[in-house]
Write a protein that holds these residues in place. Structure first.
Motif, short mmCIF file in Angstrom:
data_model
loop_
_atom_site.label_atom_id
_atom_site.label_comp_id
_atom_site.label_asym_id
_atom_site.label_seq_id
_atom_site.Cartn_x
_atom_site.Cartn_y
_atom_site.Cartn_z
N THR A 111 -4.50 -16.50 37.35
CA THR A 111 -4.68 -16.06 38.74
C THR A 111 -3.34 -15.80 39.43
O THR A 111 -3.32 -15.42 40.60
CB THR A 111 -5.45 -17.13 39.55
N GLY A 112 -2.25 -16.02 38.73
CA GLY A 112 -0.93 -15.72 39.29
C GLY A 112 -0.40 -16.80 40.22
O GLY A 112 0.62 -16.61 40.87
N VAL A 113 -1.08 -17.94 40.29
CA VAL A 113 -0.56 -19.03 41.13
C VAL A 113 0.74 -19.54 40.52
O VAL A 113 1.69 -19.88 41.23
CB VAL A 113 -1.60 -20.16 41.29
N VAL A 114 0.77 -19.57 39.20
CA VAL A 114 2.06 -19.87 38.53
C VAL A 114 2.51 -18.63 37.78
O VAL A 114 1.70 -17.80 37.35
CB VAL A 114 1.97 -21.09 37.57
N ARG A 115 3.81 -18.54 37.66
CA ARG A 115 4.39 -17.36 37.00
C ARG A 115 4.90 -17.73 35.62
O ARG A 115 5.97 -17.29 35.20
CB ARG A 115 5.55 -16.83 37.84
N CYS A 116 4.19 -18.59 34.95
CA CYS A 116 4.58 -19.00 33.61
C CYS A 116 3.32 -19.14 32.77
O CYS A 116 2.21 -18.98 33.28
CB CYS A 116 5.37 -20.31 33.66
N SER A 117 3.51 -19.45 31.52
CA SER A 117 2.35 -19.59 30.62
C SER A 117 1.61 -20.90 30.94
O SER A 117 2.17 -21.81 31.58
CB SER A 117 2.81 -19.62 29.17
N ALA A 118 0.39 -20.96 30.44
CA ALA A 118 -0.38 -22.21 30.59
C ALA A 118 0.38 -23.36 29.96
O ALA A 118 0.46 -24.46 30.53
CB ALA A 118 -1.75 -22.04 29.92
N GLU A 119 0.95 -23.13 28.78
CA GLU A 119 1.65 -24.19 28.06
C GLU A 119 2.81 -24.73 28.90
O GLU A 119 3.02 -25.94 29.00
CB GLU A 119 2.19 -23.68 26.71
N GLU A 120 3.55 -23.80 29.50
CA GLU A 120 4.71 -24.23 30.30
C GLU A 120 4.24 -24.95 31.57
O GLU A 120 4.88 -25.91 32.01
CB GLU A 120 5.55 -22.99 30.66
#
Ligand code: GLY
Ligand code: MN
Ligand code: MN
Length: 451
Positions: A317-326
């Motif tokens: 959803t773009g709330v974070v700008r990183c991968s799920a893992e990160e």
């Protein structure tokens, strides 16, 4: 489920308890245990009002009775003795039990006064289990809540008998009426949080102290307080509330349900569309977690999987700008999903016996660290919140660039999301797959979302 249908399994429940108690007593070196049902407590030492009795869970394991001063004497080879105070009191009177099904299973003794129970304390090595150490002292019992015995009795509560599962199913059915009514009232948009709380009590026919835990009724930003019970009395303004998080249950013969739903009204703007996507995402991942329950799996592994899921949703959803893992490895998901995935459920909303082992340090609030086995009943309640106190260190720390703060700030007035079901583990089938019985979805198929 009717009370008659539930209580047909009660005789087997009590017989099993008697055998298990005999074993626990022998292993912990006692001849008998007095399980006390609790005494009414003063609301304040400065006045003469009393809190409604919250009966001791160990007592309610045997008897669905909330009567101050009641106690049970359990020993090997004898039917338990149920002591009940029958003194006439024209100031106070306990609620009648919902059902009398237990009566024939005990030797009953009527006491003119609570302390007359002392005459019924057997000789030998006797333990006292209950909240009232002062009563134990008056009755000459030194061993109050001996840890070895209490741990053994708590362990019995991990696996629910057919009778207990019936109670938990019915507790879900009762709560579902309240959830359905409040969902409708939310979409009408006119009620205050307090009015919703009162409507829930009316629909489920519960007095506030009878609910398994205080209803959590949270509009909008209040959903970011995980246990929001300071209900606003103000009715929603123009446009109505945007979200409702309702975490509320009911009881049946002392057993609890614990259900959360989150609903969102379409505000017609881009941010409410993103929030709606998050609600739908939590609903979908909650269902995947329910499907992932497996006999032999540590519950903590399911909790870890919930973090992977929340990380994936935040990333998608773009709330974070990183991968799920990160998002998981850097600790970001812990700021958005700060509580445990669930807990054992039974006579207590947060039931005992499934957290004998401490969780890992990064899961400090996880209340279930047991290995999943048949006949356990637990909640599955992932969440995703915008809690300023948890997000601020992230915003001010080195990993700040991994989060879209403009989007977070836009979403913060929506508060948060939690979706919570109560499930019974049925066991592994011949093919090795685990079946669960989702007590909540059986009566409340939708977990949350928009109208
Ligand atoms: N209602 C409290 C909880 O979900 O744990
Ligand atoms: Mn819960
Ligand atoms: Mn809950």
């Amino acid at each position: 489920m009717s009370i008659e249908a539930i209580t047909k399994d009660y005789a087997a429940h009590v017989e099993g308890l008697q055998r298990s108690y005999e074993k626990a007593l022998a292993e912990s070196g006692f001849d008998a245990v007095v399980v006390h049902g609790g005494a009414a407590r003063r609301r304040s030492d400065f006045d003469d009002q009393w809190w409604p009795l919250r009966a001791t869970p160990h007592f309610q394991h045997w008897v669905a009775l909330r009567e101050p001063g009641a106690a049970l004497v359990v020993r090997a080879g004898r039917r338990p003795t149920l002591l009940r105070v029958t003194a006439v009191d024209y100031w106070e009177h306990a609620n009648a039990p919902e059902s009398e099904h237990f009566v024939e299973h005990f030797e009953q003794v009527a006491l003119a006064a609570a302390d007359d129970a002392k005459a019924h304390v057997p000789g030998g090595r006797v333990a006292f289990v209950g909240d009232e150490a002062a009563i134990a002292a008056r009755w000459g019992i030194e061993a109050v809540n001996p840890p070895g015995l209490v741990a053994a009795l708590d362990a019995l509560r991990v696996y629910k008998t057919a009778y207990e599962q019936g109670c938990l199913r019915e507790a879900n059915r009762r709560a579902a009426h309240g959830h359905s009514a409040l969902r409708r009232a939310f979409f009408e948009g006119a009620s205050s949080e307090l009015e919703l709380h009162l409507a829930y009590l009316a629909v489920t026919q519960q007095d506030d102290p009878e609910t398994p835990y205080k209803n959590i009724v949270a509009y909008d930003g209040n959903a970011a307080t995980l246990h929001h019970v300071a209900y606003a009395r103000r009715r929603p303004g123009e446009g109505g509330p945007r979200t409702l998080l309702l975490d509320a249950g009911a009881t049946c013969l002392g057993y609890c349900s614990d259900i959360t739903r989150t609903w969102v009204r379409d505000g017609g703007d881009a941010t409410s569309a993103v929030f709606r996507g998050l609600v739908e995402g939590v609903e979908a991942l909650q269902q995947r977690l329910c499907a992932a329950v497996a006999v032999g799996m540590p519950y903590e592994a399911l909790h870890d999987r919930a973090h992977d899921e929340v990380g994936a949703l935040l990333s998608a959803t773009g709330v974070v700008r990183c991968s799920a893992e990160e998002a998981v490895s850097s600790g970001i998901t812990r700021a958005f999903f700060p509580h445990g995935l669930g807990h054992s459920l039974g006579l207590q909303c947060h039931d005992v016996g499934c957290a004998v082992v401490k969780p890992r340090a990064d899961n400090p609030f996880l209340r279930n660290t047991s290995v999943i086995e048949a006949a356990q009943v637990f909640t599955i309640e992932p969440g995703l919140y915008f809690i300023d106190a948890l997000l601020r260190p992230l915003r001010e720390g080195g990993g700040s660039g991994r989060v879209d703060w403009a989007l977070v700030d836009a979403l913060a007035p929506f508060g948060g999301i939690r979706i919570e079901d109560d499930v019974v583990v049925r066991g592994a089938t011949g093919g090795g797959a685990t079946e669960i019985d989702n007590l909540t979805r059986a009566v409340l198929p939708e977990g949350g979302g928009a109208a």
